[in-house]
Design an enzyme around this catalytic site. Structure first.
Site, PDB file in Angstrom:
ATOM      1  N   ALA A  56      11.052  53.008  21.924  1.00 31.96           N
ATOM      2  CA  ALA A  56      10.867  51.697  21.303  1.00 31.96           C
ATOM      3  C   ALA A  56       9.601  51.685  20.455  1.00 31.96           C
ATOM      4  CB  ALA A  56      10.816  50.607  22.370  1.00 31.96           C
ATOM      5  N   HIS A  72      14.348  53.151  23.269  1.00 30.77           N
ATOM      6  CA  HIS A  72      14.162  52.835  24.688  1.00 30.77           C
ATOM      7  C   HIS A  72      12.863  53.442  25.199  1.00 30.77           C
ATOM      8  CE1 HIS A  72      15.080  51.786  28.795  1.00 30.77           C
ATOM      9  NE2 HIS A  72      14.836  53.032  29.164  1.00 30.77           N
ATOM     10  N   SER A  73      12.054  52.624  25.878  1.00 34.13           N
ATOM     11  CA  SER A  73      10.799  53.062  26.474  1.00 34.13           C
ATOM     12  C   SER A  73       9.881  53.613  25.376  1.00 34.13           C
ATOM     13  CB  SER A  73      11.088  54.089  27.582  1.00 34.13           C
ATOM     14  OG  SER A  73       9.978  54.295  28.402  1.00 34.13           O
ATOM     15  N   LEU A  74       9.421  54.850  25.488  1.00 33.76           N
ATOM     16  CA  LEU A  74       8.603  55.414  24.413  1.00 33.76           C
ATOM     17  C   LEU A  74       9.334  55.323  23.085  1.00 33.76           C
ATOM     18  CD1 LEU A  74       6.162  57.021  23.313  1.00 33.76           C
ATOM     19  CD2 LEU A  74       7.439  59.104  23.867  1.00 33.76           C
ATOM     20  N   SER A  82      14.004  48.360  24.226  1.00 36.28           N
ATOM     21  CA  SER A  82      14.201  48.161  25.668  1.00 36.28           C
ATOM     22  C   SER A  82      13.241  49.053  26.431  1.00 36.28           C
ATOM     23  CB  SER A  82      15.655  48.473  26.064  1.00 36.28           C
ATOM     24  OG  SER A  82      16.022  49.801  25.722  1.00 36.28           O
TER      25      SER A  82
END
Length: 262
Positions: free
Chosen positions: A107, A103-105, A131
């Site tokens: 990812a 998720h975010s970083l 995501s």
């Protein structure tokens, strides 16, 4: 391939390794948190995905690893985490099969870990879930660099993104504990240099949100260019942390995608 990683190092990266609540032989799903985030972000996912052993990843500089210096550059982070993933996969009862969620970083880190494993000739995951992140190859415009912000500016950014309790943002002592990891993680993102390589030969599922202030849908859709396999987009209503706020839907999406492997 065999990777020499001590049990102590592996337990630091995967602090809930023995607490997945999954049956023997369940498919490992390594879950990487957002900037400033920790393994606890995914703790409640354990036991919610049939046939899947959710393995929250703990980067240094937070929670159980708060005394360790956090990474500030992607290459070393991806390489060291690839060591841990490969070591765990080699001993897994799932037969070297695994999946990754970032998720975010997280990812971007997951993506680079998968590419590092591929460079080494290691087993590729059966699926990559991302995501809260633009595709790695697109030009992102996040505004002022977080690593250059003062404390109040970082706090305001975290407040705008959501996902960080207000009590924590208002507690000066608690902030001093989390801000070094936040700044380091954003430094990883802001110094990240995408290197062109062939697309991954595995399915990718992107889970973007309509009202994410840092990720546009068009740039999230760019993830489809990073796979020669199947690509799926599952759009959420909400902001940057919608996949956590709507966890039951996220779990259904992930479980359905992994059904052929469990």
């Amino acid at each position: 391939m065999t990777v020499a990683v001590s049990d102590d190092v592996l337990s630091r990266w995967l602090p809930f390794r023995a607490l997945t609540g999954a049956e023997p032989g369940a498919l490992p799903l390594y879950c990487l948190p957002h900037a400033g985030g920790a393994a606890s972000a995914f703790r409640m996912w354990q036991g919610k995905l049939p046939g899947v052993a959710v393995q929250p990843v703990q980067p240094p500089g937070r929670e159980s690893r708060h005394r360790e210096p956090p990474y500030e550059r992607m290459p070393q982070l991806a390489s060291d985490l690839a060591d841990a993933v490969l070591a765990d996969v080699e001993t897994s009862a799932a037969g070297r099969r695994y999946a990754m969620y970032g998720h975010s970083l997280g990812a971007l880190v997951a993506f680079e870990v998968v590419r590092e494993v591929r460079r080494r000739g290691g087993p590729q995951p059966v699926h990559l879930f991302v995501s809260g992140s633009d595709a790695p190859h697109v030009t992102y415009e996040d505004g002022p660099m977080v690593r250059k912000m003062n404390r109040d500016e970082v706090v305001e950014l975290l407040r705008r993104l959501g996902g960080t309790p207000e009590w924590l943002l208002a507690d000066a002592e608690a902030l001093e504990m989390i801000l070094p990891a936040v700044r380091a993680d954003f430094t990883v993102k802001e110094t990240y240099l995408y290197q062109d390589e062939p697309p991954l030969d595995l399915p990718i599922s992107a889970l973007p949100s309509r009202s994410d202030p840092r990720v546009t849908l068009a740039k999230a859709d760019g993830w489809r260019e990073q796979t020669s396999g199947n690509f799926a987009r599952h759009l959420f209503d909400g902001g940057h942390f919608a996949v956590f706020e709507q966890a039951p839907r996220t779990h259904r999406i992930v479980a359905e995608a992994l059904r052929p492997w469990v």
